[in-house]
Design an enzyme around this catalytic site. Structure first.
Site, PDB file in Angstrom:
ATOM      1  N   LYS A  20     -32.259  -0.626  21.360  1.00 14.61           N
ATOM      2  CA  LYS A  20     -32.910  -0.091  20.164  1.00 14.61           C
ATOM      3  C   LYS A  20     -31.915   0.845  19.507  1.00 14.61           C
ATOM      4  O   LYS A  20     -30.950   1.313  20.132  1.00 14.61           O
ATOM      5  CB  LYS A  20     -34.210   0.649  20.490  1.00 14.61           C
ATOM      6  CG  LYS A  20     -34.032   1.933  21.289  1.00 14.61           C
ATOM      7  CD  LYS A  20     -35.350   2.675  21.441  1.00 14.61           C
ATOM      8  CE  LYS A  20     -35.163   3.980  22.195  1.00 14.61           C
ATOM      9  NZ  LYS A  20     -36.411   4.757  22.279  1.00 14.61           N
ATOM     10  N   PHE A  30     -45.333   1.379  16.520  1.00 15.29           N
ATOM     11  CA  PHE A  30     -45.102   0.279  17.468  1.00 15.29           C
ATOM     12  C   PHE A  30     -45.679  -1.043  17.001  1.00 15.29           C
ATOM     13  O   PHE A  30     -46.234  -1.817  17.788  1.00 15.29           O
ATOM     14  CB  PHE A  30     -45.720   0.660  18.827  1.00 15.29           C
ATOM     15  CG  PHE A  30     -44.671   0.875  19.891  1.00 15.29           C
ATOM     16  CD1 PHE A  30     -43.894   2.009  19.882  1.00 15.29           C
ATOM     17  CD2 PHE A  30     -44.459  -0.070  20.869  1.00 15.29           C
ATOM     18  CE1 PHE A  30     -42.905   2.196  20.836  1.00 15.29           C
ATOM     19  CE2 PHE A  30     -43.487   0.110  21.846  1.00 15.29           C
ATOM     20  CZ  PHE A  30     -42.712   1.254  21.823  1.00 15.29           C
ATOM     21  N   LEU A  31     -45.512  -1.307  15.698  1.00 13.74           N
ATOM     22  CA  LEU A  31     -45.977  -2.598  15.145  1.00 13.74           C
ATOM     23  C   LEU A  31     -44.862  -3.295  14.379  1.00 13.74           C
ATOM     24  O   LEU A  31     -45.114  -4.106  13.492  1.00 13.74           O
ATOM     25  CB  LEU A  31     -47.195  -2.370  14.224  1.00 13.74           C
ATOM     26  CG  LEU A  31     -48.507  -1.977  14.909  1.00 13.74           C
ATOM     27  CD1 LEU A  31     -49.584  -1.702  13.864  1.00 13.74           C
ATOM     28  CD2 LEU A  31     -48.991  -3.077  15.870  1.00 13.74           C
ATOM     29  N   CYS A  44     -37.149   0.639  30.822  1.00 17.05           N
ATOM     30  CA  CYS A  44     -38.505   0.958  31.291  1.00 17.05           C
ATOM     31  C   CYS A  44     -39.537  -0.131  31.080  1.00 17.05           C
ATOM     32  O   CYS A  44     -40.188  -0.576  32.020  1.00 17.05           O
ATOM     33  CB  CYS A  44     -38.960   2.256  30.621  1.00 17.05           C
ATOM     34  SG  CYS A  44     -37.966   3.652  31.129  1.00 17.05           S
ATOM     35  N   LYS A  67     -39.200  -3.205  33.299  1.00 17.05           N
ATOM     36  CA  LYS A  67     -39.378  -2.833  34.720  1.00 17.05           C
ATOM     37  C   LYS A  67     -40.848  -2.534  34.999  1.00 17.05           C
ATOM     38  O   LYS A  67     -41.420  -3.008  35.990  1.00 17.05           O
ATOM     39  CB  LYS A  67     -38.511  -1.609  35.006  1.00 17.05           C
ATOM     40  CG  LYS A  67     -38.861  -0.778  36.203  1.00 17.05           C
ATOM     41  CD  LYS A  67     -37.873   0.360  36.428  1.00 17.05           C
ATOM     42  CE  LYS A  67     -38.071   1.509  35.477  1.00 17.05           C
ATOM     43  NZ  LYS A  67     -39.275   2.332  35.740  1.00 17.05           N
TER      44      LYS A  67
END
Ligand code: UDX
Length: 436
Positions: free
Chosen positions: A322, A246-247, A257, A260
């Protein structure tokens, strides 16, 4: 376990994954959804959700008599545990819309078996499990928070091999009953109170969003100081407290998600009288990231970051939020495309998972190479791996311009350079893209 029935309420992305996986784990599962056509499809093993492995688990459950579907809430009557997987979308004001949940609770009160356990898997604001218990008004029915952490494209794997199973319960016996839903699942079971379990879900997603807004900001800084986000993120990730996942910079975080949940957490904090500048800045930075990509495309197409794109043609590769999914919900790619079209550009787009035009005025093509036809600039917005291997030389021939904005750093700048194109990635020093 043989005679026990587990109920799953909702056959959407989370509910269907939950029902199919619980059946795979050995339970007898009835999955209830109000949509008759969806239930009819599911009874014929047609899932319409492109999650790897899900179709085969549904077929396995149906064939083994361990999984069946119904539109009748009454079908939940024999269930010892009912897993609530109903949608809690973002409302206009950014809060979680609990309308569907509120609507079903009174009916459940009259249907749930004696001493049933209601496990709330839907993402709900802190305090919702207690609120449901009050509205259910069944002293014998325990309401437990059991949030999911499924990623689109990995839902089955994330269910059967999660990083953790979270159970928020007041009654330890009820927690035991929920834990027993996951026999043999190799993950730590975290037992806590309902409020902590509910908040942990939002906290996890909002943290992921914050991390991405941080790395996107870092990427922009890299461009300005001549650093390279690749090694910067790699060095960061070697710190075990940070980790490497996640970089990756991108056009911003999207999907059904993270937006939200981050917004709902801002609301929770505000309601609790807590300033949530960090969370608000996370959201603001995400909007800015989309604008940054639009400026990059403008510069590629007309030579400067502002001004009209009238008369220009922009080729777009990738529309989903994605790669590995067909989901367009809150996709940053759609926001960028809409901005380009609003600026006057004619947009031709391709996404391997999107057959129909999702955005008015966007011309979709089946062949990705055709997005280059007469294009003043090309932009990659979703990290589909097949984009690396496209015929970039052929695309260079078709295009008017010679700049490709790679908003996912998924392309190889050397390949594009060999084709006579300049690849402008995120957080990459220009020197790296210059001719050697
Ligand atoms: C997310 C959470 O990961 C999951 O735990 C939760 O249950 C549901 O929400 P999902 O919405 O499927 O899952 O998307 P995710 O894979 O987390 O990606 C979210 C967004 O971040 C996407 O737009 C993605 O493109 C972006 N992203 C992700 C990046 O820009 N860079 C990265 O390195 C990773």
């Amino acid at each position: 376990m043989a005679d026990r029935v587990v109920g799953v309420l909702g056959a959407g992305y989370v509910g269907l994954t939950t029902a199919a996986c619980l059946a795979h784990l050995g339970h007898r599962v009835v999955c209830v959804d109000s949509c008759g056509s969806k239930v009819a499809d599911l009874r014929r093993s047609r899932t319409l959700i492109g999650e790897p492995g899900l179709d085969s688990l549904v077929r396995e459950g149906l064939a083994g008599g361990r999984l069946w579907f119904s539109t009748d809430l009454g079908a939940l009557a024999p269930a010892g545990e009912i897993v609530l997987c109903l949608p809690t979308p973002m409302a206009e004001d950014g809060t979680a819309d609990l309308g569907t949940v509120d609507e079903v609770v009174p009916a459940l009160a009259g249907i749930a078996a004696d001493c049933a356990v209601l496990a709330v898997k839907s993402t709900v604001p802190v305090g919702t499990s207690a609120r449901i218990a009050r509205r259910l008004d069944r002293a014998d029915v325990a309401v437990v928070s059991n949030p999911e952490f499924l990623r689109e494209g990995h839902a089955v794997d994330d269910f059967l091999r999660p990083d953790r199973i979270v159970i928020g319960a007041v009654d330890p016996a009820a927690a035991d009953r929920v834990a027993a839903l996951y026999p043999g699942v190799p993950a730590p079971v975290v037992r806590t109170d309902p409020a902590s379990a509910e908040l942990a879900k939002y906290a996890s997603n909002a943290y992921l969003a914050m991390r991405l807004s941080y790395v996107n900001t870092l990427a922009e800084l890299c461009e300005r100081v001549g650093a390279d986000i690749g090694p910067v993120a790699g060095i960061m990730g070697l710190d075990s407290r940070i980790g490497t996942a996640f970089l990756e910079p991108g056009p911003g975080w999207g999907g059904s998600c993270l937006p939200k949940d981050t917004s709902a957490l801002v609301h929770t904090a505000t309601t609790a009288g807590l300033r949530s500048d960090l969370l608000r800045a996370t959201i603001t930075a995400n909007v800015e990231q989309r604008n940054r990509i639009v400026r990059k495309v403008r510069t590629a197409a007309i030579g400067h970051p502002a001004g009209s794109l009238a008369g220009t043609r922009i080729g777009v590769l990738g529309l989903t939020f994605k790669a590995g999914t067909d989901d367009l919900r809150d996709s940053p790619a759609l926001a960028v495309v809409a901005e380009l079209a609003d600026g006057g550009a004619t947009v031709t787009a391709h996404d391997p998972a999107v057959p129909d035009p999702p955005v008015p005025g966007v011309h979709l093509v089946d062949d990705p190479v055709l997005v280059a036809k007469d294009a003043n600039a090309i932009v990659v917005l979703t990290e589909w791996p097949q984009f690396r291997a496209l015929d970039w030389a052929g695309m260079a021939e078709l295009a008017h311009g010679d700049v490709v904005v790679d908003a996912r750093n998924v392309l190889d700048p050397d390949d594009l350079r060999a084709a006579g194109l300049t690849c402008r990635g995120l957080g990459r020093p220009v020197a790296r893209e210059a001719v050697p």
